[in-house]
Write an enzyme that holds these catalytic residues in place. Structure first.
Site, PDB file in Angstrom:
ATOM      1  N   HIS A 123      -7.252 -34.098 -27.410  1.00  0.00           N
ATOM      2  CA  HIS A 123      -6.366 -32.956 -27.164  1.00  0.00           C
ATOM      3  C   HIS A 123      -5.114 -33.406 -26.409  1.00  0.00           C
ATOM      4  O   HIS A 123      -3.998 -33.006 -26.717  1.00  0.00           O
ATOM      5  CB  HIS A 123      -7.147 -31.920 -26.356  1.00  0.00           C
ATOM      6  CG  HIS A 123      -6.567 -30.550 -26.391  1.00  0.00           C
ATOM      7  ND1 HIS A 123      -7.251 -29.436 -26.021  1.00  0.00           N
ATOM      8  CD2 HIS A 123      -5.342 -30.118 -26.741  1.00  0.00           C
ATOM      9  CE1 HIS A 123      -6.478 -28.380 -26.151  1.00  0.00           C
ATOM     10  NE2 HIS A 123      -5.297 -28.773 -26.580  1.00  0.00           N
ATOM     11  N   GLU A 142     -12.303 -35.533 -47.461  1.00  0.00           N
ATOM     12  CA  GLU A 142     -12.450 -36.425 -46.307  1.00  0.00           C
ATOM     13  C   GLU A 142     -13.867 -36.954 -46.158  1.00  0.00           C
ATOM     14  O   GLU A 142     -14.165 -37.691 -45.222  1.00  0.00           O
ATOM     15  CB  GLU A 142     -11.977 -35.733 -45.021  1.00  0.00           C
ATOM     16  CG  GLU A 142     -12.590 -34.377 -44.752  1.00  0.00           C
ATOM     17  CD  GLU A 142     -12.010 -33.697 -43.514  1.00  0.00           C
ATOM     18  OE1 GLU A 142     -11.292 -34.333 -42.728  1.00  0.00           O
ATOM     19  OE2 GLU A 142     -12.289 -32.504 -43.331  1.00  0.00           O
ATOM     20  N   CYS A 187      -2.939 -35.386 -45.418  1.00  0.00           N
ATOM     21  CA  CYS A 187      -2.617 -34.825 -44.097  1.00  0.00           C
ATOM     22  C   CYS A 187      -3.226 -35.645 -42.956  1.00  0.00           C
ATOM     23  O   CYS A 187      -3.115 -35.268 -41.793  1.00  0.00           O
ATOM     24  CB  CYS A 187      -3.027 -33.363 -43.989  1.00  0.00           C
ATOM     25  SG  CYS A 187      -4.798 -33.111 -44.086  1.00  0.00           S
TER      26      CYS A 187
END
Ligand code: PEP
Ligand code: MG
Length: 585
Positions: free
Chosen positions: A190, A432, A503
């Protein structure tokens, strides 16, 4: 003496300046006898009031800048200040032991934290951290210590710390923040995401470096190379100052191309979009003319809080991003909690193998209440602008059908309630998981688009935990197996006439731009700061040459060979461009 350390290159850029060591643990607790118990209690009451004011101010600031969801944790801290049981015990000990209040508070809090940490439940471990944080603030007020907070830095500095909590990072003094150096952290933490969002050079994963760095010494951080240089020699400083000027000049030059139509030399348009996790990132996306959001990591709405965001809160967040990016599309990924984005109050105990565990749609399918609320908010947001819905971690057709069935149920509920949404909202999946690569042809028939999540695809196909620093050298995007998988998926997408973007971090890595374009990628979605560089690459690419590069790379045996081929093509392209520009002038 100058010394250089290597870490994880988290956020690019060069920063040179003095260090601010952010270490909330560095202060001593005195222990002395007292006679005036009432006086001690008055000191404590004053310190609690000061802490309450400080936390309330921090709450308001965080809520205004990042939204209430991110400020919620400070509410928990405020509640801890009112813990009656702890106060009663403290009063009793103060009267019986007759020693200073900070000593009693410190030992009491240590004992509580120890008890909480011993319980095999992450919720209690988080509570132990919260308690330590709040007691630290009270103690500093008692001792008249200024808690080293990062809201008011004494002039421009590089922050060095063992780790940075999201609340500290969120409230950082952006004006004076030159760079960030952390012992802990990985590309997807984060805090790492926030440093990129703030556009600040950052190097992480330096193990124990922070304990060897003194306040105020001069350092250099090269966020692109992942280097930290302590006490650099004057000639090193001069070299990096020149490099910084050069990088910034290059960045400005590239930025100018940001608003231009991005296309290859032969006129093929490649959509260049941004990935976001927090609302503050939208500003930067717009500044850099992102052609939409290719990945909105909505799970960040669910992190660092004890309550779930309700439908209205989610709707507001999705519509805000959607309206800000209009007329471009926004791809909302359903929550991908789990893995390294663990949410204690939703997921219970930490797992032994979180990356292979209860993550993303696996979690959502078992918690339809939470999943349906999110899908309702996403569908309602589709009435605000161009939205696409994307499911992460799809491993096979059965799973895709299940999540689509839930989506259908939610659509029906909205129809029954007469609530507006776009009936034709495009629904896509992230590719993925290696099984999804093998089944790409079957999956392509049942969805509207693919987006390759290379971060996880590399992790799962090479069996390399993407957040484990010890095996980071094995995490190899240029591995021939990865290259072949990407090619296979893009070929299938083309055959079934569905768009296929990338992405994962590879999309923002200019070394791979030509290869991905040659494979037929239709869009690249990346951290906004990477947009100018990747656009610069696209503008130099010729489709035929890119396809030749793909063919030449598909037969290679080693990642080193692939990297060498990519470098050779890159040099050729830029060399040709330089000589064309030379001829033109
Ligand atoms: C990926 O896996 O490549 C991806 C983009 O998703 P995340 O990094 O959020 O797992
Ligand atoms: Mg992923």
């Amino acid at each position: 003496m100058e010394s250089t350390f290597h870490g994880i290159a988290v956020s690019p850029g060069i920063a040179i300046g003095p260090v601010l060591v952010f270490d909330v643990d560095r202060f001593d607790i005195p222990n002395y006898a007292i006679t005036d118990v009432k006086g001690e209690l008055r000191r404590l009451a004053r310190a609690i009031v000061e802490t309450r004011n400080e936390l309330t101010h921090l709450y308001k600031k965080t809520a205004a800048e990042l939204g209430e969801a991110h400020a919620d944790i400070l509410n928990v801290h405020l509640m801890l200040l009112d813990d009656v049981e702890m106060r009663d015990t403290l009063n009793a000990r103060l009267r019986s032991e007759q020693v200073n209040v900070e000593y009693i508070l410190h030992t009491l809090a240590e004992a509580y934290s120890q008890t909480l940490s011993n319980i095999d439940d992450p919720v209690f471990k988080d509570r132990a951290d919260d308690l330590a944080d709040v007691v630290d603030r009270v103690l500093r007020h008692l001792l008249d210590e200024v808690r080293p907070d990062l809201q008011h830095m004494n002039g421009p500095s590089l922050v060095v710390s063992h780790e940075l909590s999201p609340s500290d990072t969120a409230t950082i003094d952006q004006k004076n923040l030159l760079g960030v150096v952390l012992d802990s952290g990985s590309l997807t933490s984060h805090t790492a995401i926030l440093t990129r969002a703030l556009g600040v050079p950052a190097v992480m994963g330096l193990e124990h470096l922070s304990s060897h760095i003194e306040h105020g010494i001069e350092i250099i951080v090269d966020g692109k190379a992942g280097l930290v240089i302590l006490e650099p020699e004057p000639e090193t400083i001069a070299r990096y100052q020149a490099k910084k000027v050069e990088e910034e000049r290059e960045k400005e030059k590239l930025k100018k191309t940001a608003s231009r139509h991005v296309q290859t030399l032969d006129g093929v348009h490649i959509a260049t979009q941004a990935n976001v996790a927090l609302p503050i990132e939208v500003r930067q996306c717009k500044d850099l003319s992102a052609e939409g959001i290719g990945l909105y990591r909505t799970e960040f709405l669910f992190l660092n809080r004890d309550t779930l965001p309700d439908e209205e809160e989610q709707l507001e967040a999705y519509c805000m991003v959607c309206k800000a990016m209009a007329p471009h599309p926004v791809t909302l990924r359903t929550m991908d909690i789990g893995g390294d984005k663990f949410v204690a109050h939703l997921q219970g105990l930490r797992e032994d193998n979180p990356q292979l565990g209860w993550r993303a749609v696996r979690f959502c399918l078992e918690r339809p209440d939470i999943f349906k609320t999110q899908l309702r908010a996403m569908l309602r947001a589709s009435a605000c602008g161009k939205i696409q819905i994307m499911f992460p971690m799809i491993s096979g057709v059965g799973e895709l059908r299940k999540v689509k069935a839930v989506l259908e149920e939610v659509k029906q509920e909205l129809r029954d309630e007469g609530i507006a949404f776009n009936e034709d909202v495009p629904v896509g999946i992230m590719i993925e998981v290696p099984s999804a690569v093998a089944l790409a042809d079957l999956l392509a028939k049942e969805c509207d688009f693919f987006s390759l999540g290379t971060n996880d695809l590399i992790q799962y196909s090479l069996a390399v935990d993407r957040v484990n620093e010890k095996i980071a050298h094995l995490y190899e995007p240029a591995h021939p197996a990865v290259i072949r998988m990407l090619y296979h998926v893009m070929t299938i997408a083309e055959k079934f006439k569905i768009p296929c973007s990338v992405c994962g971090e590879m999309a923002g890595d200019p070394r791979f731009t030509e290869l991905l374009i040659g494979m037929g990628v239709t869009g690249l979605s990346m951290a906004a700061i990477a947009l100018p560089t990747v656009r610069g690459e696209i503008n130099t690419i010729n489709m035929d040459t890119a396809r030749e590069l793909v063919q030449s790379v598909l037969d290679l045996e080693l990642a080193d060979d692939v990297n060498a081929a990519l470098d050779a093509h890159h040099d050729l392209r830029w060399g040709a461009l330089a000589s064309r520009e030379g001829t033109a002038s």
